[in-house]
Design a protein around this motif. Sequence first.
Motif, PDB file in Angstrom:
ATOM      1  N   ILE A 115       0.610  -1.147  -0.035  1.00  0.00           N
ATOM      2  CA  ILE A 115      -0.211  -0.126   0.174  1.00  0.00           C
ATOM      3  C   ILE A 115       0.971   1.158  -0.346  1.00  0.00           C
ATOM      4  N   LEU A 116       1.639   1.340   1.238  1.00  0.00           N
ATOM      5  CA  LEU A 116       2.442   3.174   1.087  1.00  0.00           C
ATOM      6  C   LEU A 116       4.839   2.482  -0.125  1.00  0.00           C
ATOM      7  N   PRO A 117       4.802   3.620  -0.109  1.00  0.00           N
ATOM      8  CA  PRO A 117       5.282   3.712  -1.410  1.00  0.00           C
ATOM      9  C   PRO A 117       7.252   3.455  -0.199  1.00  0.00           C
ATOM     10  N   LEU A 118       7.483   2.868  -0.065  1.00  0.00           N
ATOM     11  CA  LEU A 118       8.304   2.238   1.654  1.00  0.00           C
ATOM     12  C   LEU A 118       9.554   2.261   0.544  1.00  0.00           C
ATOM     13  N   ASP A 119       9.550   2.095  -0.767  1.00  0.00           N
ATOM     14  CA  ASP A 119      10.643   1.566  -1.677  1.00  0.00           C
ATOM     15  C   ASP A 119      11.066   2.749  -1.616  1.00  0.00           C
ATOM     16  N   GLN A 120      10.836   3.868  -1.667  1.00  0.00           N
ATOM     17  CA  GLN A 120      10.677   5.772  -2.230  1.00  0.00           C
ATOM     18  C   GLN A 120      10.628   6.235  -0.993  1.00  0.00           C
ATOM     19  N   TYR A 121      11.018   5.390   0.297  1.00  0.00           N
ATOM     20  CA  TYR A 121      10.967   6.774   1.360  1.00  0.00           C
ATOM     21  C   TYR A 121      12.079   7.508   1.656  1.00  0.00           C
ATOM     22  N   VAL A 122      13.486   7.696   1.143  1.00  0.00           N
ATOM     23  CA  VAL A 122      14.156   8.311   0.141  1.00  0.00           C
ATOM     24  C   VAL A 122      14.395   9.361   0.006  1.00  0.00           C
ATOM     25  N   ILE A 123      13.485   9.081  -1.068  1.00  0.00           N
ATOM     26  CA  ILE A 123      12.179  10.634  -2.072  1.00  0.00           C
ATOM     27  C   ILE A 123      11.597  11.412  -0.908  1.00  0.00           C
ATOM     28  N   LEU A 124      11.053  10.297  -0.742  1.00  0.00           N
ATOM     29  CA  LEU A 124       9.882  11.065   0.145  1.00  0.00           C
ATOM     30  C   LEU A 124      10.428  11.673   1.461  1.00  0.00           C
ATOM     31  N   HIS A 125      11.655  11.327   2.054  1.00  0.00           N
ATOM     32  CA  HIS A 125      11.959  12.519   3.101  1.00  0.00           C
ATOM     33  C   HIS A 125      12.720  13.684   2.415  1.00  0.00           C
ATOM     34  N   HIS A 126      13.422  13.755   1.215  1.00  0.00           N
ATOM     35  CA  HIS A 126      13.535  14.919   0.091  1.00  0.00           C
ATOM     36  C   HIS A 126      12.280  15.461   0.007  1.00  0.00           C
ATOM     37  N   LEU A 127      10.662  14.884  -0.173  1.00  0.00           N
ATOM     38  CA  LEU A 127      10.758  15.582  -0.577  1.00  0.00           C
ATOM     39  C   LEU A 127       9.456  16.963   0.567  1.00  0.00           C
ATOM     40  N   VAL A 128       9.347  15.816   1.058  1.00  0.00           N
ATOM     41  CA  VAL A 128       9.481  16.152   2.597  1.00  0.00           C
ATOM     42  C   VAL A 128       9.869  18.028   3.411  1.00  0.00           C
ATOM     43  N   GLY A 129      10.975  17.563   3.095  1.00  0.00           N
ATOM     44  CA  GLY A 129      12.636  18.749   3.522  1.00  0.00           C
ATOM     45  C   GLY A 129      11.868  19.655   3.135  1.00  0.00           C
ATOM     46  N   TYR A 130      12.164  19.849   1.576  1.00  0.00           N
ATOM     47  CA  TYR A 130      11.594  20.897   0.643  1.00  0.00           C
ATOM     48  C   TYR A 130      10.453  21.647   0.911  1.00  0.00           C
ATOM     49  N   ALA A 131       9.459  20.529   0.993  1.00  0.00           N
ATOM     50  CA  ALA A 131       7.652  21.581   1.472  1.00  0.00           C
ATOM     51  C   ALA A 131       8.179  21.869   3.606  1.00  0.00           C
ATOM     52  N   ILE A 132       8.814  21.392   3.900  1.00  0.00           N
ATOM     53  CA  ILE A 132       9.117  22.301   5.160  1.00  0.00           C
ATOM     54  C   ILE A 132      10.051  23.417   4.547  1.00  0.00           C
ATOM     55  N   PHE A 133      11.285  23.304   3.881  1.00  0.00           N
ATOM     56  CA  PHE A 133      11.968  24.947   3.298  1.00  0.00           C
ATOM     57  C   PHE A 133      10.715  25.118   3.310  1.00  0.00           C
ATOM     58  N   GLY A 134       9.773  25.277   2.676  1.00  0.00           N
ATOM     59  CA  GLY A 134       8.637  26.204   1.690  1.00  0.00           C
ATOM     60  C   GLY A 134       7.318  26.687   2.890  1.00  0.00           C
ATOM     61  N   PHE A 135       7.134  25.983   3.773  1.00  0.00           N
ATOM     62  CA  PHE A 135       5.916  26.086   4.259  1.00  0.00           C
ATOM     63  C   PHE A 135       7.038  27.340   5.705  1.00  0.00           C
ATOM     64  N   THR A 136       7.995  27.099   6.295  1.00  0.00           N
ATOM     65  CA  THR A 136       8.900  27.614   7.028  1.00  0.00           C
ATOM     66  C   THR A 136       9.087  29.476   6.243  1.00  0.00           C
ATOM     67  N   VAL A 137      10.111  29.216   5.276  1.00  0.00           N
ATOM     68  CA  VAL A 137       9.762  31.146   4.443  1.00  0.00           C
ATOM     69  C   VAL A 137       8.761  31.657   4.153  1.00  0.00           C
ATOM     70  N   VAL A 138       7.861  30.784   3.857  1.00  0.00           N
ATOM     71  CA  VAL A 138       6.121  31.878   3.912  1.00  0.00           C
ATOM     72  C   VAL A 138       6.167  31.643   5.245  1.00  0.00           C
ATOM     73  N   HIS A 139       5.898  30.656   6.080  1.00  0.00           N
ATOM     74  CA  HIS A 139       5.569  31.341   8.070  1.00  0.00           C
ATOM     75  C   HIS A 139       6.418  32.829   8.703  1.00  0.00           C
ATOM     76  N   THR A 140       7.557  32.219   7.785  1.00  0.00           N
ATOM     77  CA  THR A 140       8.174  33.590   8.349  1.00  0.00           C
ATOM     78  C   THR A 140       7.649  34.893   7.610  1.00  0.00           C
ATOM     79  N   ALA A 141       7.498  35.294   6.499  1.00  0.00           N
ATOM     80  CA  ALA A 141       7.275  36.258   5.391  1.00  0.00           C
ATOM     81  C   ALA A 141       5.953  36.669   6.663  1.00  0.00           C
TER      82      ALA A 141
END
Length: 733
Positions: free
Chosen positions: A276-302
């Motif tokens: 059900i879950l894409p466990l094989d791509q957890y590294v890619i998902l980790h990168h994706l969530v990392g970029y999302a965190i950066f984007g949300f922090t920039v907008v949140h701070t701004a």
Amino acid sequence: MSVDEDARWLDWVTKQFESIAGDDKEIDLEEFKTALKVKESFFAERFFALFDSDGSGSISLDELLKALNLLIHGSETDKLHFLFQVYDVDGMRSLTGWSDGKSSTHLDPLGSIDPDELRTVLKSCLRESAISLPEEKLDDLTLALFESADRDNSGSITFEELKAELEKFPEVMENLTISAANWLKPPNIDRKRQTPRYLTPAYWHNNSRKLLFLCCYVCLNILLFTLAALKHTAYGIWIMIAKGCGQCLNFNCALVVVLMLRRCLTWLRATWVVRILPLDQYVILHHLVGYAIFGFTVVHTAAHVTNFVVLTKNPMSFQFWEYLLTTRPGIGWISGTASITGVILQLLIILMLVCSSTFVRRSGHFEIFYWTHLSYIWVWLLLILHCPNFWKWFVVPGVIFLLEKIVGLAVSRIGGLYIVEVNLLPSKVTHLVIKRPQFFHFKPGDYVYINIPVIAKYEWHPFTISSAPEQQDTLWLHIRSLGQWTNRLYEHFRRPQVMIPEAKRLTKSLQNKPKQSQISLKINENQRFCNVKCYVDGPYGTPTRRIFTSEHAVLIGAGIGITPFASILQSIMYRMRKQNCPNCNYSWCENLKDHEMNLRKVDFIWINRDQKSFEWFVSLLTKLEMDQADEEPEGRFLEMHMYMTSALSKNDMKAIGLQMALDLLAKKEKRDSITGLRTRTQPGRPDWSKVFQKVAEEKKGKVHVFFCGSPALAKVIKAQCEQFGFKFYKENF
């Protein structure tokens, strides 16, 4: 070619000629060598002499057009005449009488190629393809090709005999060209419009789990943002945006912790959850969530900064810098520290993002990524101080993460692990042999984190296990020197070590036993027995754990990317138990496929840049070939394919003679001259469409493709897999 295509080709060649020709509008030999980008001057000089039809020592545009018209648009006979004259070293020095792409009728019919000329050509072919063979092997190649082509045993090869020999290779005859002259071929501007890869049904089918997860992830973020923003409508638009992003950050900063739970993810791979879950791509998902965190922090701070600007317009309020850098306004749930912790968090997240970029990690500065990424500890602590609700999101994954770290630390420290043998392999690859503890169990293709205090006391680096689980005594790691830590490892074992005198060896060993001294005994230049302390954390699972549930597995390793497949191939070798009758010499393989694995066929493809790299696992591959020498009733179970990218392809004029000779000698000696294996090493890169077409035609069941290598090649192979409907798995850790 049509009239328009011919005109475009003529215009393209003219522009290319003008770009390399001097002020005299002529191409001399040095300019010709530079343009062709050939490694061996022999071929550049031969081609130049044949292009220079008037023997002036330079090539004009007219001479170039006539020669290229023959090579690119000429008939097979025209190209063969050219090839023959390249090989006929003491024959005619230029081609004359070429007109409109047709060769002259007065080409020397008495020309011939003697063994010495053929040897000279083959020697240059070897250099052009970056292949190193001993002189005796070169003699064998020359004799193999010469004896096959010289049908009348006259002691020389005529044009007709060379043509007859080449006709044994119809695919070469169709594509005979000079690959180094690609700069003279016009780009294809008439490409048909194709449906974007991401819109094809095959892509959606093969990536259904990942796409479903991403869809749910995006929807959940939108929902969290909307609910949080609606709760703060009374405070204005900027607070709504800040609170919406803050709630998304609570979720994402907790999710990124979940994606770091390697032990839990390894355990989940063995359950139904993996369907059900894409466990094989957890590294890619980790990168994706990392970029999302950066984007949300920039907008949140701004949003907060903009709100501070709005608040400062009130004469009774604080100044802007007080809002941003002090606790006076009392913003935050702990002593008004929200602004200060927010600024620090923004700086830390930017630092982590920049230092985790591909450029930093792949350019030999892994240590920068490693140490800056440890800032996540401070990020979590500051988030708890910054946001009153973050601890509610973090407590469960945080506790599990802490337990994982404690278990990993305890497991890595239990018992003494020592590197007992080191082999230094070509291309700066270090082969570590580690004494395997009894409690250490892993699956083929798993990886571990290793710490070697004598190299770096606090650094842990991930590497794939290259030995099989069935190998009880030792654990193998093959480590390519690409960064600071890996280079230090290689240099540590390469430099001379302080030797313990033989007479005092046992005495010294007993005296120093409580201290676990690190003894090193050098056997030869590249092999060393030692006793170096190390720590191992793992094992952790990878997509290759699924190989034994596949029906037809295609294993593709590029360079050192062979390491997970070395473990898998050895495990297959152990599972195909070879039995011997005690009363006679009869031997057979006890086929365990139907009971312990679903595999019907394995295709192993190894792509290397140079000849030396094949030495890393040549002994293993030789043993696998010996075990598979007798075909099984249903056909050969394991099929190996070797590719050497530095070698020119068979349809290149600078390599065709060599490749023909290698084929002939391989058939005669029943082994490849480059690797010593029975499998013939193919020159150049694989034609993936042909490779997968052949796999599809075998109809051995559902095909799963496993890849370990460069990301660029992974994209190419994945696109081809989608076209054929094959499942694709890439090694990520």
